[in-house]
Structures are given as C-alpha cells and as structure tokens.
Scaffold this motif. Structure first.
Motif, short mmCIF file in Angstrom:
data_model
loop_
_atom_site.label_atom_id
_atom_site.label_comp_id
_atom_site.label_asym_id
_atom_site.label_seq_id
_atom_site.Cartn_x
_atom_site.Cartn_y
_atom_site.Cartn_z
N ASP A 243 -14.51 -40.77 10.04
CA ASP A 243 -15.02 -40.09 11.22
C ASP A 243 -15.41 -38.70 10.75
O ASP A 243 -14.54 -37.89 10.43
CB ASP A 243 -13.93 -40.02 12.31
CG ASP A 243 -14.42 -39.30 13.56
OD1 ASP A 243 -15.52 -38.70 13.53
OD2 ASP A 243 -13.69 -39.32 14.57
N GLY A 244 -16.69 -38.45 10.65
CA GLY A 244 -17.12 -37.13 10.17
C GLY A 244 -18.62 -37.05 10.06
O GLY A 244 -19.34 -37.86 10.65
N LEU A 245 -19.09 -36.06 9.32
CA LEU A 245 -20.52 -35.87 9.18
C LEU A 245 -21.13 -36.97 8.32
O LEU A 245 -20.53 -37.38 7.33
CB LEU A 245 -20.82 -34.51 8.55
CG LEU A 245 -20.35 -33.30 9.33
CD1 LEU A 245 -20.65 -32.01 8.58
CD2 LEU A 245 -21.03 -33.27 10.71
N LEU A 246 -22.30 -37.41 8.74
CA LEU A 246 -23.00 -38.44 7.97
C LEU A 246 -23.21 -37.97 6.53
O LEU A 246 -23.08 -38.74 5.59
CB LEU A 246 -24.35 -38.74 8.65
CG LEU A 246 -25.21 -39.81 7.99
CD1 LEU A 246 -24.52 -41.17 8.04
CD2 LEU A 246 -26.57 -39.90 8.65
N SER A 247 -23.49 -36.67 6.39
CA SER A 247 -23.74 -36.14 5.04
C SER A 247 -22.51 -36.24 4.15
O SER A 247 -22.62 -36.25 2.93
CB SER A 247 -24.20 -34.69 5.14
OG SER A 247 -23.25 -33.94 5.88
N GLU A 248 -21.33 -36.32 4.77
CA GLU A 248 -20.11 -36.42 3.96
C GLU A 248 -19.85 -37.85 3.47
O GLU A 248 -19.04 -38.05 2.56
CB GLU A 248 -18.90 -35.96 4.77
CG GLU A 248 -18.74 -34.46 4.75
CD GLU A 248 -17.76 -33.98 5.80
OE1 GLU A 248 -16.92 -34.79 6.26
OE2 GLU A 248 -17.85 -32.80 6.16
N VAL A 249 -20.50 -38.81 4.12
CA VAL A 249 -20.27 -40.21 3.74
C VAL A 249 -20.64 -40.41 2.27
O VAL A 249 -19.91 -41.04 1.52
CB VAL A 249 -21.09 -41.16 4.65
CG1 VAL A 249 -21.02 -42.60 4.15
CG2 VAL A 249 -20.57 -41.08 6.08
N VAL A 250 -21.77 -39.81 1.88
CA VAL A 250 -22.22 -39.96 0.50
C VAL A 250 -21.20 -39.34 -0.46
O VAL A 250 -20.80 -39.96 -1.43
CB VAL A 250 -23.62 -39.32 0.32
CG1 VAL A 250 -24.03 -39.35 -1.14
CG2 VAL A 250 -24.65 -40.07 1.16
N ASP A 251 -20.75 -38.13 -0.14
CA ASP A 251 -19.75 -37.46 -0.99
C ASP A 251 -18.49 -38.29 -1.15
O ASP A 251 -17.93 -38.40 -2.23
CB ASP A 251 -19.33 -36.11 -0.38
CG ASP A 251 -20.44 -35.10 -0.51
OD1 ASP A 251 -21.37 -35.35 -1.28
OD2 ASP A 251 -20.36 -34.06 0.16
#
Ligand SMILES: Nc1ncnc2c1ncn2[C@@H]1O[C@H](COP(=O)(O)OP(=O)(O)OP(=O)(O)O)[C@@H](O)[C@H]1O
Ligand SMILES: [Mg+2]
Length: 330
Positions: A243-251
């Motif tokens: 549950d968080g920013l989409l941009s963090e999914v990649v990280d």
C-alpha cells in the motif's frame, strides 16, 4: 498516506469467507451429495486494513481471484463481511442506510446495471428518478457527460444494442448522475478498445480533479493505473501486501534493471560471453540490452566498459507493467 483530514474510506480487519458446496465427481458423488453436503471455505478477503483520504484516486490491484471485487462489494454494502469493520463517509456500508446509498456508486464493468430493453436515455432517466435527481440537473449532466464520453448520438439506442464501450460509458454516466462522493469502479475499461479506454481514463481523471470524488479503482490494464493512480493497494490471495506510491512499487519489487550499451560490432558479440553479465534482452547492430540484477548493475557496467568499446550506456528501470506481472506470477 499522511493526511490531516479524516479518511473517507476506513477499513479495518475486513474478512470475507465464502462457503461453497463441493460436489464429488460422477454420479456416485451426486448421490453422496444428497446425504452429506460437503462444504469448502474460500477466504476471499483476509484481514484487510486501509484508509482512503477525501479526493484520492487509489488503484486496487491484484491477480484474478485476489479479492478485489469482494472487497468493493462489501464497501458498497452488497455483501456482509464475515468479520472486520468498515466505514465509508461515516456509514457502515452493509447497514444500507439511505443516506449512504445517495452518496456512493459502484460500477461493475463485468455486469450490466442498466435496463437492457430501454433506450439509453430512458434507462438513465429511471436511475435519475430513483435518486430523485432534479430534471434540469439530469439534463445538464447527461448532455455534458455524453459529450465528454463521445456517446451523445447513442442516447436513443436500446441498451442491449449498444457496443460494449458505449454501454460502459452509459453505465458510468448512470453511476455519476447523483454526484456520488465516493466511487467504486471495478474494471470500468474492461474489453474496451484502446481509444475508448483512453476516453474513459481521461474522463475519470478530469472528473476526479474537478469534483474531488474519492475513487477506488480496479483494472487489469496498467495504463489505467499508471495514468490515474499515484497510490496503489496490491492484494493477493485476499491479503494486502503493498500500500503506497505506484512509483515505489518498482523500487520495492523490481529485482532487475535494464542496461543498454552502444558499441561498434555489438551484433557480433557471442551470446555465451554476454550471458555472464545478465540476460540478453536485445541484440542489434551497434547496441545491446541486458537485464541485470539490481545489486550487480555497477559491477556489470564496469566490466562492460572494460571489455567492450562502449560509446554510450543507459540504465533504465524495468517497466512497471513487467514488475506487476512478475509480482503476480510469484
Ligand atoms: N459468491 C461467491 N461464492 C463463493 N466464492 C466466491 C464468491 N465470490 C467470489 N468468490 C471467490 O472469492 C475469491 C475472490 O474473488 P473476487 O471476485 O473478489 O476476485 P477479484 O480480485 O475481483 O478477481 P478478478 O480480477 O478475476 O475480478 C475467488 O477465489 C472467488 O472464487
Ligand atoms: Mg473482480
């Protein structure tokens, strides 16, 4: 997400178990089933907790059978949870308070919710009557939305004769007639052609920005998620695991990066030699693309620069679509 205002959607420990009758195979099984019904339990949603702030547009992602629709149905009051709590706009959804009904909408892309045997306009009109929407507001909303969604000329067509995309757009208009504060959209672009998908997407983005409607959206199309949602909730086997920013999914979840090098004679490098750097994705005249474990990127770059006549180098993240696919495949 940090916010100072009270959340619009608040879910805590929400759980839904379905009990399904299990029939043993064959005629014998059918006879046996007459006397001993065997039930199987499916835990569709397990201890799900999250909250959504006013005006947020959150993507709800997960593979088939993950529990997305079940969660949305509980939040729309169509299903009673087995345990756990939820409040939307201060209401407990499954208590089905009239005050709540007037303030949310649920759109199920897989289901037809309009009157099949009526022209689209009359079907919308019936919806408006159910909600007691004033005539002028109804006319204005329908005119504006059919224009934006490019279905103005379809209002007199029977719902069952509309194309899938046209019907979905009408469903969306029907869902928005009473200006809900909260919108649950379950695959609103499913099966639409790319142009219609884009139209619906842009419409939703505009609408969310203008009306500050809180939206929870599921879609299997990453383009929808990427263009609409800053935040995503990822669910699998009924449990939230991100549950968080989409941009963090990649990280968080991308194990690899893509390295492209440009060098003369790239097309002639033996594949066996390249394999020690990483997985060869593309080999062209003058360039090579390799998929490399994140923690090896620096050392691989060094080795490539030492061993090949490199003129340029690019390091990219793996596309988010691939990352999500990889998460679901686990
Ligand atoms: N009415 C029902 N009775 C029994 N089992 C059900 C029922 N509805 C859903 N399930 C089961 O609950 C699980 C979650 O289903 P759900 O429809 O919520 O998944 P989903 O995430 O929406 O999947 P999809 O992406 O395919 O739409 C699945 O295993 C499904 O088979
Ligand atoms: Mg579903």
């Amino acid at each position: 997400m940090q916010t100072t205002t009270a959340p619009v959607i608040q879910v805590q420990g929400l759980t839904k178990a379905f009990r399904t009758y299990k029939k043993e195979p064959g005629f014998g099984g059918a006879i046996k089933g007459l006397f001993h019904r065997r039930y199987e339990q499916t835990l569709a949603v397990k201890d799900v907790t999250f909250s959504v702030a006013p005006g947020e547009l959150v993507g709800f992602l997960g593979p088939n059978g993950a529990g997305k629709t079940t969660t949305l149905k509980m939040l729309a009051g169509l299903l009673h949870p087995t345990s756990g709590k939820a409040q939307v706009l201060g209401y407990v959804p499954w208590e089905r308070d009239d005050g709540y009904r007037r303030q949310f909408a649920l759109l199920l892309g897989q289901k037809n919710q309009l009157w099949w045997d009526l022209p689209a306009r009359e079907s919308l009109d019936l919806n408006a009557k159910i909600y007691g929407i004033p005539r002028d507001l109804f006319e204005r909303t329908v005119a504006e939305m059919t224009e934006l969604l490019a279905v103005k000329d379809k209002l007199n067509v029977m719902v069952r004769e509309l194309s899938l995309g046209e019907r979905m757009k009408m469903e969306l208009i029907a869902a928005l007639l009473h200006q809900p504060k909260v919108l649950f959209l379950d695959e609103p672009t499913i099966g639409l052609d790319v142009v219609s998908q884009k139209t619906v997407r842009e419409f939703l983005r505009e609408y969310n920005a203008r009306q500050q409607t809180t939206i929870l959206l599921t879609s299997h199309y990453m383009a929808d998620i990427q263009e609409l949602c800053r935040r995503v909730i990822i669910i699998d086997h009924g449990t939230i695991f991100f549950d968080g920013l989409l941009s963090e999914v990649v990280d968080r979840f991308a194990d690899f990066k893509l390295i492209t090098i440009h060098c003369a004679g790239a097309q002639n490098c033996p594949k066996e030699d390249l394999a020690r750097y990483g997985e060869l994705v593309e080999q062209q005249a003058g360039s090579l693309k390799l998929k490399v474990k994140r923690d090896r990127v620096i050392s691989v770059c060094k080795a490539l620069l030492d061993n090949l006549p490199v003129t340029d180098i690019d390091i990219e993240e793996v596309p988010i679509e691939d990352v999500i696919r990889q998460i679901f495949a686990r």
